[in-house]
Design a protein around this motif. Structure first.
Motif, mmCIF file in Angstrom:
data_model
loop_
_atom_site.group_PDB
_atom_site.id
_atom_site.type_symbol
_atom_site.label_atom_id
_atom_site.label_comp_id
_atom_site.label_asym_id
_atom_site.label_seq_id
_atom_site.Cartn_x
_atom_site.Cartn_y
_atom_site.Cartn_z
ATOM 1 N N PHE A 220 74.221 61.380 15.591
ATOM 2 C CA PHE A 220 73.256 60.304 15.809
ATOM 3 C C PHE A 220 73.667 59.437 16.991
ATOM 4 O O PHE A 220 72.845 59.013 17.790
ATOM 5 C CB PHE A 220 73.124 59.454 14.544
ATOM 6 N N ARG A 221 74.966 59.208 17.110
ATOM 7 C CA ARG A 221 75.452 58.408 18.239
ATOM 8 C C ARG A 221 75.204 59.115 19.566
ATOM 9 O O ARG A 221 74.806 58.502 20.540
ATOM 10 C CB ARG A 221 76.935 58.096 18.060
ATOM 11 N N TYR A 222 75.424 60.430 19.574
ATOM 12 C CA TYR A 222 75.159 61.172 20.812
ATOM 13 C C TYR A 222 73.662 61.162 21.130
ATOM 14 O O TYR A 222 73.261 61.171 22.283
ATOM 15 C CB TYR A 222 75.584 62.643 20.694
ATOM 16 N N ALA A 223 72.846 61.197 20.071
ATOM 17 C CA ALA A 223 71.400 61.381 20.260
ATOM 18 C C ALA A 223 70.702 60.081 20.629
ATOM 19 O O ALA A 223 69.557 60.093 21.069
ATOM 20 C CB ALA A 223 70.777 61.968 18.994
ATOM 21 N N LEU A 224 71.396 58.964 20.466
ATOM 22 C CA LEU A 224 70.713 57.674 20.595
ATOM 23 C C LEU A 224 70.051 57.469 21.965
ATOM 24 O O LEU A 224 68.891 57.070 22.044
ATOM 25 C CB LEU A 224 71.698 56.535 20.316
ATOM 26 N N ALA A 225 70.790 57.763 23.028
ATOM 27 C CA ALA A 225 70.225 57.510 24.363
ATOM 28 C C ALA A 225 68.991 58.372 24.622
ATOM 29 O O ALA A 225 67.935 57.849 24.978
ATOM 30 C CB ALA A 225 71.287 57.730 25.425
ATOM 31 N N PRO A 226 69.071 59.707 24.432
ATOM 32 C CA PRO A 226 67.859 60.506 24.642
ATOM 33 C C PRO A 226 66.722 60.139 23.688
ATOM 34 O O PRO A 226 65.559 60.230 24.054
ATOM 35 C CB PRO A 226 68.316 61.950 24.419
ATOM 36 N N MET A 227 67.079 59.665 22.485
ATOM 37 C CA MET A 227 66.039 59.263 21.533
ATOM 38 C C MET A 227 65.274 58.039 22.032
ATOM 39 O O MET A 227 64.058 57.958 21.917
ATOM 40 C CB MET A 227 66.686 58.877 20.203
ATOM 41 N N THR A 228 66.024 57.079 22.566
ATOM 42 C CA THR A 228 65.386 55.873 23.100
ATOM 43 C C THR A 228 64.442 56.247 24.223
ATOM 44 O O THR A 228 63.311 55.772 24.302
ATOM 45 C CB THR A 228 66.449 54.914 23.666
ATOM 46 N N ASN A 229 64.944 57.133 25.067
ATOM 47 C CA ASN A 229 64.137 57.662 26.156
ATOM 48 C C ASN A 229 62.822 58.229 25.633
ATOM 49 O O ASN A 229 61.748 57.955 26.137
ATOM 50 C CB ASN A 229 64.934 58.801 26.791
ATOM 51 N N ASP A 230 62.933 59.033 24.581
ATOM 52 C CA ASP A 230 61.751 59.662 23.994
ATOM 53 C C ASP A 230 60.812 58.638 23.383
ATOM 54 O O ASP A 230 59.603 58.800 23.420
ATOM 55 C CB ASP A 230 62.163 60.678 22.921
ATOM 56 N N PHE A 231 61.382 57.585 22.793
ATOM 57 C CA PHE A 231 60.505 56.590 22.185
ATOM 58 C C PHE A 231 59.688 55.893 23.264
ATOM 59 O O PHE A 231 58.495 55.655 23.086
ATOM 60 C CB PHE A 231 61.296 55.564 21.376
ATOM 61 N N VAL A 232 60.321 55.605 24.382
ATOM 62 C CA VAL A 232 59.595 54.972 25.484
ATOM 63 C C VAL A 232 58.503 55.921 25.989
ATOM 64 O O VAL A 232 57.373 55.511 26.258
ATOM 65 C CB VAL A 232 60.565 54.566 26.615
ATOM 66 N N ALA A 233 58.831 57.215 26.062
ATOM 67 C CA ALA A 233 57.834 58.201 26.489
ATOM 68 C C ALA A 233 56.693 58.274 25.476
ATOM 69 O O ALA A 233 55.521 58.343 25.838
ATOM 70 C CB ALA A 233 58.496 59.565 26.649
ATOM 71 N N LEU A 234 57.036 58.209 24.196
ATOM 72 C CA LEU A 234 56.017 58.269 23.136
ATOM 73 C C LEU A 234 55.086 57.071 23.217
ATOM 74 O O LEU A 234 53.874 57.196 23.057
ATOM 75 C CB LEU A 234 56.710 58.328 21.763
ATOM 76 N N LEU A 235 55.683 55.917 23.494
ATOM 77 C CA LEU A 235 54.899 54.693 23.620
ATOM 78 C C LEU A 235 53.787 54.895 24.649
ATOM 79 O O LEU A 235 52.664 54.468 24.466
ATOM 80 C CB LEU A 235 55.844 53.579 24.071
#
Lengths: 262, 490
Positions: free
Chosen positions: B413-428
């Motif tokens: 989860f810690r490794y995934a956090l940065a790309p996940m945030t990126n994806d959330f912004v893209a999803l927005l």
């Protein structure tokens, strides 16, 4: 095997251990017995199969023949999960392998709380005791990345002892330590076996083995070629492989860490 | 070298001088502009014939340029083409920003209902508490939002003029308010509909040009007036079966000298250009509301994507070969096809099997799509956890599930956090696509605002500020967490 014969009942017995990886015969019939209070050092050139023996005993490596007997629990090499093994054998990895997301204390209490169902306060109290005993009581809230190599090693030892196993395995414990720290570690390990535990470790440092091991086992090409009192075996080796080993070690004192990391 | 460039530029200029580039939306379809069924590279429709008539009068060759209906006005303003025609409504906002011809067709905003409701629902007043569909960012949409307060109806915004009618038949909406031309076409295409002829309002179609192109506007106006008098326009509209008694009345006014019929009785469009600040004040609550919809939809879709993506990742790392290949197939199909297509299939394609409400379809569409991307991130993150950490867990007696839950998962989860945030912004931002499912979110509401204002400048800035306000704090929180987890504190 004269040293083992003097022991009452070995805590760990390895008999005729054979292990193949593809076409390569890694272990070709290894016999090894470790009794209570013994600190046995496995020596051998890189690739002689030292680490593989530890991994097989810890249940991490399936093997092709022979048996491993830990206090009556017999492993036959299959991939079967032995639910009781971890209560009898603890393992300290060369690079410690502490869990990066947990503090030193949490690294030690995780297994007691979740695997052995200990109450959290009891587990924490015991973990603190172990950290004190190993001289790193002041580092309990540190994360692994904040620990020095020596500190991380002591936390890893405490973690391996959390279930109070009688057999402790250590892979290259001296590899990343400077000479002063090696001495400290040696004394600590002597205290651990003094309480009736068995300790089996792999090592490249013949001075350390001579000073602290109760017995040395020399491995070459997947078989035991020589074993006995380290002060005898390492002073007047009878097997060419042991002489070769001492030759190499003697010339690479500066490069021990590099040799160990392979 | 320079000479060659000059010659090329000059010849390009000469070529454009002989062409009349006209923009329209063939997706808007017949009878305005549609691809010729016999030769899809050609267009046909009354706007096509009028454009060709105008080109002939100017001594030029008509060249069609495809553009989205909602951006035709902005495109012509930019100079993408000389004129725009596609059933474009006259409005004061357009006249403030663009060159606008005299009106060439008078349309009625008419109400279409299911045949069974023909007697029960006759006017907007009969639609209390019901859903009424139309095209977003049109005169009809303005009428509906105005009626929202008056009659308590719920306007539903569509991106095209086909799905309002098919959703009417499916029962997703209870009436459609659109131009009589569009209603007539829908009636010809599908059974079970009834249209009331009485106009909720009237409006006119016009030709749009650049404001400074007054010479072109005068020549277009002259030709349109001539065609009104000699019957050529009537012939075109009769050919497309949209001629009616409203036209001669309007033509008489135009020929007599009227340049615009805005503000005459019955017309819904205001005769005065909108006041920017008054309009902004009016639209600000709607924009904030739309931003909230964007935020809630994105959060819910991300929650779905995260939980489903984590399950897919675990299945791909730990599963049997059968489940691994099934999950891989899912991920590849979802990643290999456009999100827009998936939304269409989910909402319209499956409508005969399961009639998902728009918000549910939007949530599922975004969530299922992003789950595929999340699963790849988590899979990579799970595999990035060093093997030694897992072996240490094994020697201490942890089961595979415990190892995943207590050691591998938290670290991944810690490794995934940065790309996940990126994806959330893209999803927005991708959530703006759900406007095709009639969900009015931030981008759609901005478009409606911009159409009524006749400019994208202020709405665009407001919209951008709102998206930033949604995504920026999140990115900050994520980067702080990340720093806390990776930087040494000793």
């Amino acid at each position: 095997m004269d040293g083992a014969d003097r022991m009452s009942t070995p805590l760990l017995s390895v008999s005729g251990l054979r292990l193949e990886r593809g076409d390569r015969q890694v272990l070709r019939g290894v016999d090894l017995h470790v009794g209570p209070g013994e600190l046995v050092a496995l020596m051998g050139l890189s690739g002689s199969g030292k680490t593989t023996i530890l991994r097989a005993i810890a249940g991490l490596e399936p093997f092709n023949g022979g048996t491993i007997d830990v206090q009556g629990l017999v492993l036959d090499g299959g991939a079967r999960h032995h639910a009781d093994l971890h209560r009898r054998v603890g393992m300290v990895f060369q690079f410690h392998c502490l869990w990066d997301h947990l503090t030193a204390l949490e690294n030690i209490t995780l297994a007691p709380v979740h695997v052995y169902r200990a109450a959290a306060p009891d587990a924490a109290a015991r973990a603190r005791g172990l950290l004190q005993e190993l001289g790193v009581g002041h580092r309990e809230t540190a994360l692994p990345r904040e620990l020095s190599g020596g500190e991380a090693q002591r936390v890893a030892i405490a973690r391996a002892l959390a279930a109070d196993p009688k057999v402790l395995l250590m892979d290259e414990p001296t590899a990343s330590l400077d000479p002063a720290r090696r001495g400290e570690l040696g004394h600590t390990l002597r205290q651990l076996v003094a309480t009736g535990r068995s300790l089996l470790l792999t090592c490249h440092d013949d001075d350390f083995v001579r000073d602290f091991a109760t017995r040395v086992v020399v491995l070459a090409d997947g078989v035991v070629v020589e074993a006995g009192d380290p002060r005898v075996v390492l002073t007047s080796p009878s097997h060419p492989a042991t002489r070769r080993l001492l030759d190499v070690e003697g010339h690479t004192t500066q490069g021990l860490a590099a040799a160990g990391s392979r | 070298m320079w000479a060659a460039a000059l010659i090329i530029a000059a010849s390009a200029a000469a070529a454009t001088a002989q062409e009349l580039r006209w923009g329209g939306d063939a997706e808007g379809g017949a009878p305005f502009v549609e691809a010729d069924p016999d030769d899809p590279s050609k267009q046909r429709g009354f706007d096509v014939e009028i454009a060709e008539m105008l080109a002939a009068a100017l001594g030029r060759r008509a060249v069609f340029v495809q553009a989205a209906f909602t951006t035709l006005d902005q495109s012509v303003k930019r100079g993408d083409f000389d004129i725009a025609m596609s059933g474009l409504e006259d409005s004061a906002a357009k006249r403030a920003e663009l060159g606008v011809s005299v009106p060439y067709y008078q349309f009625r905003e008419v109400l279409t209902v299911r045949a069974a409701d023909r007697e029960r629902i006759r006017t907007l007043a009969d639609l209390r508490g019901k859903k009424v569909a139309t095209l977003g960012a049109t005169l009809a949409w303005e009428i509906l939002t105005a009626a929202q307060g008056q009659y308590d109806i719920e306007p539903v915004s569509y991106e095209d003029d086909v799905h309002p009618y098919s959703d009417l038949l499916l029962g997703r909406v209870d009436a459609v308010l659109l131009d009589n031309v569009l209603a007539l076409r829908a009636m010809q295409r599908m059974d079970g509909l009834a249209t009331h002829d009485a106009a909720a309002a009237t409006g006119q179609y016009v030709v749009l040009m650049r404001q400074d192109d007054t010479d072109l506007r005068d020549r277009v106006n002259a030709e349109l007036r001539a065609a009104m008098q000699d019957g050529r326009l009537e012939a075109i509209f009769r050919r497309w079966q949209v001629w009616n008694d409203d036209q001669p009345v309007m033509y008489a006014q135009v020929v007599a000298g009227a340049d615009s019929l805005l503000g005459q009785p019955g017309s819904a469009a205001s005769p005065t250009p909108p006041d920017v600040w008054a309009l902004t004040r009016r639209y600000l609550p709607a924009l904030l509301n739309a931003a909230l919809i964007t935020l809630l939809l994105s959060c819910a879709a991300m929650a779905l994507a995260v939980s489903l993506g984590a399950s897919i990742a675990v299945g791909r790392v730990y599963g049997t070969s059968w489940s691994r290949s099934a999950l891989t197939t899912y991920v590849e199909i979802v990643r290999g096809t456009p999100l827009l297509l998936q939304l269409y299939v989910l909402y319209y394609g499956l409508a005969t099997v399961i009639r998902l409400p728009p918000v549910v379809a939007a949530l599922l569409g975004l969530g299922l799509n992003y789950a595929a991307y999340e699963s790849e991130i988590y899979r990579a993150a799970l595999e990035a956890v060093p093997k030694g950490q897992l072996e240490a867990a094994r020697t201490l007696g942890f089961s595979r599930w415990q190892t995943l839950r207590l050691i591998r998962g938290p670290q991944a989860f810690r490794y995934a956090l940065a790309p996940m945030t990126n994806d959330f912004v893209a999803l927005l931002k991708d959530s703006s696509l759900v406007s095709v499912l009639t969900v009015v979110e931030l981008t759609k509401q901005t478009q409606i605002f911009a159409t009524n204002l006749g400019s994208w400048a202020l709405p665009g800035v407001l919209c951008a500020v709102m998206y930033l306000a949604l995504s920026w704090p999140l990115a900050r929180v994520a980067s702080r967490l990340e720093r806390r987890w990776t930087a040494p504190t000793a």
